[in-house]
Design an enzyme around this catalytic site. Structure first.
Site, PDB file in Angstrom:
ATOM      1  CD  GLU A   1      -2.909  -1.088   2.371  1.00  0.00           C
ATOM      2  OE1 GLU A   1      -2.551  -0.567   3.444  1.00  0.00           O
ATOM      3  OE2 GLU A   1      -4.032  -1.559   2.208  1.00  0.00           O
TER       4      GLU A   1
ATOM      5  CD  GLU B   1      -3.853  -6.077   2.696  1.00  0.00           C
ATOM      6  OE1 GLU B   1      -4.687  -5.445   3.384  1.00  0.00           O
ATOM      7  OE2 GLU B   1      -2.640  -5.829   2.721  1.00  0.00           O
TER       8      GLU B   1
HETATM    9  C1  BG6 Z   1      -4.325  -2.933   4.995  1.00  0.00           C
HETATM   10  C2  BG6 Z   1      -2.993  -3.424   5.464  1.00  0.00           C
HETATM   11  O1  BG6 Z   1      -4.284  -1.566   5.097  1.00  0.00           O
HETATM   12  O2  BG6 Z   1      -5.472  -3.290   5.690  1.00  0.00           O
HETATM   13  C3  BG6 Z   1      -3.045  -4.572   6.452  1.00  0.00           C
HETATM   14  O3  BG6 Z   1      -2.135  -3.727   4.400  1.00  0.00           O
HETATM   15  C4  BG6 Z   1      -4.210  -4.375   7.393  1.00  0.00           C
HETATM   16  O4  BG6 Z   1      -1.814  -4.637   7.093  1.00  0.00           O
HETATM   17  C5  BG6 Z   1      -5.494  -4.396   6.573  1.00  0.00           C
HETATM   18  O5  BG6 Z   1      -4.268  -5.313   8.411  1.00  0.00           O
HETATM   19  C6  BG6 Z   1      -6.763  -4.309   7.406  1.00  0.00           C
HETATM   20  O6  BG6 Z   1      -6.706  -3.203   8.221  1.00  0.00           O
HETATM   21  P1  BG6 Z   1      -6.834  -3.248   9.810  1.00  0.00           P
HETATM   22  O7  BG6 Z   1      -6.408  -1.914  10.237  1.00  0.00           O
HETATM   23  O8  BG6 Z   1      -8.255  -3.510  10.086  1.00  0.00           O
HETATM   24  O9  BG6 Z   1      -5.928  -4.335  10.271  1.00  0.00           O
END
Ligand code: BG6
Length: 468
Positions: free
Chosen positions: A172, A366
């Protein structure tokens, strides 16, 4: 072969105890109310001592990796996105030689993946800039950090040349602009000109990614390098042209990164902005050549939600967050317990937009739902997660049908891990439950959730459909 899998990051899963790893920026993030302040404007803040640092325990993937990979393999994935912890290899970033203990660990992880024929997708820096470089050099503002990263990346690319094909230099990358400490190791409150420091850090990140792309291709022409965006299209609140303009500008704050990494040069809208801010990056010819000649092979995205923008005055109650981006609440969408708005159709729109803009293959690296799962009689019935993932996969398939080339779908996350933004493990994303609480208490037993069995059946049907 379409990559069906799931994802993890080193800092959120491995844990740092009982190892020779150095602190990365993520290891300086406390749990609780101070966390967001440290994420956004550290300096003195990151140096204070806090009660509990959740990444220090992680879920101890460092000790459990065999068991965890076995369970994920049995779920039926053919790919796993994970990251290498930079400070496990170079604890401060500046050591002359890499830390053999760290390399040995990843040797074993890749061997384990290969045992189950799981394709690794490797991120080189997932919010993992060495804290030493942040504190002593201002993180990515400095070319010292850029050079240290290239040296580390070179070692990893060479060592795993025959084991890894898909590489993502930076998780990201656009987070450098939104959470500068986490994304770029910047001590922003100590900067005289924060905007200039951010622009310099962004530049060094982009140039470093181009150098890594060059080296990876030289080493092995089959290597595929992805640039990665925290994606999610921005809707205008109304058709008022002022709002439409506002949404376009919000999107450009993020597309700036992929515009450089896929088109090979800074877009004019960004150059004008720098000019107005009187920021001169003094980009040399060599850097321009690197950027234009070594663009990424695919676009990797995380997608959790869409966003909404407007030019009107906002009340506090109009605003919510989603993956750290403050955004207006969209009345057409439901939200998660953390206020992230759920928008599967937004994924289809985002994929189409990225395809129109870049005409490059896209990998979703993701996508998932953070929720407070309940362990009842030894079982976790996370039907809401199944609904979330099925709806998003269905919209991804519609995007494929629209003509978008998609090469993989990796949900976030394989197991419950520490949440990046909140530091809580109770914001659970996994297919596999980990018995641990927000203070790190618990026996870390792994238990398959209902979503695990759902994904297992789904993946097995996909294999049959594809005739694999
Ligand atoms: C993304 C990241 O921003 O979102 C992850 O690459 C992160 O590392 C994921 O865990 C989900 O976000 P969060 O803050 O709910 O863990």
């Amino acid at each position: 072969m379409f990559l069906w899998g799931t994802a993890l990051s080193a800092n959120q899963s491995e844990g740092t105890l009982n190892s020779s790893k150095g602190d990365s920026v993520s290891d300086r993030l406390p749990s609780g109310k101070n966390r967001y302040q440290v994420m956004t404007c550290p300096g003195e803040k990151a140096d204070e001592t806090y009660e509990y640092y959740p990444t220090h325990r992680g879920i101890d993937f460092y000790s459990h990796y065999k068991e965890d990979i076995k369970k994920l393999a049995e779920m039926g994935i053919n790919s796993l996105r994970l990251s290498i912890s930079w400070t496990r290899i170079f604890p401060t970033g500046l050591e002359k030689e890499p830390n053999i203990e760290g390399l040995n660990f990843y040797d074993k992880v890749f061997d384990e993946l290969s045992k189950y024929q799981i394709e690794p997708i490797v991120t080189l820096n997932h919010f993992d800039t060495p804290y030493y470089l942040a504190k002593n050099y201002g993180g990515w503002k400095s070319t010292v950090t850029k050079e240290a990263f290239v040296k580390y990346a070179d070692i990893i690319l060479k060592r795993y040349n025959n084991k890894v094909t898909y590489w993502i230099p930076c998780n990201e990358i656009n987070m450098a602009a939104h959470i500068p400490f986490v994304g770029a190791g910047l001590m922003i409150d100590l900067e005289k000109q924060p905007q200039k420091a951010i622009a310099e850090a962004i530049h060094n990140l982009l140039v470093a990614s181009a150098i890594v792309t060059k080296r990876a291709h030289e080493l092995n022409p089959d290597n595929k390098i992805g640039c990665m965006l925290a994606a999610g299209t921005t809707y205008p609140e109304t058709p008022d042209p002022e709002n439409v303009l506002c949404a376009m500008e919000k999107d450009r704050e993020n597309y700036l990164f992929t515009d450089v990494q896929l088109r090979g040069a800074y877009p004019t809208y960004y150059l004008k902005k720098l000019l107005k801010q009187k920021i001169d990056l003094a980009i040399c010819e060599e850097e321009k050549n690197l950027l234009v000649q070594h663009t990424a092979d695919f676009v990797a995205i995380s997608y959790y939600n869409s966003r909404m923008a407007s030019n009107r005055q906002k009340r506090e109650t109009d605003v919510t967050t989603g993956n750290v981006f403050a955004t207006l609440k969209n009345p057409y969408l439901e939200s998660t317990e953390w206020g992230w708005q759920i928008d599967p159709i937004g994924l289809r729109i985002t994929l189409n937009e990225l395809c129109d803009r870049y005409q490059k293959p896209i990998m979703i690296v993701e996508n998932g739902l953070g929720a407070k799962d309940q362990l009842i009689d030894g079982q976790i019935n996370d039907c809401y997660r199944i609904d979330f993932l099925s709806a998003h996969i269905s919209e991804m398939k519609k995007a494929q049908n629209d003509g978008v080339e998609i090469i993989g779908y990796l949900s976030w996350s394989g197991l419950d891990i520490i949440s990046a933004s909140s530091g809580e493990i109770s914001k659970r994303y996994g297919f596999i439950y980990v018995c641990q609480d927000d203070k790190g208490n618990g026996n870390q037993k792994r238990i398959e959730k209902a979503s695990y069995y759902w994904y297992q059946t789904f993946l097995s049907n996909e294999k049959v459909n594809l005739g694999e």
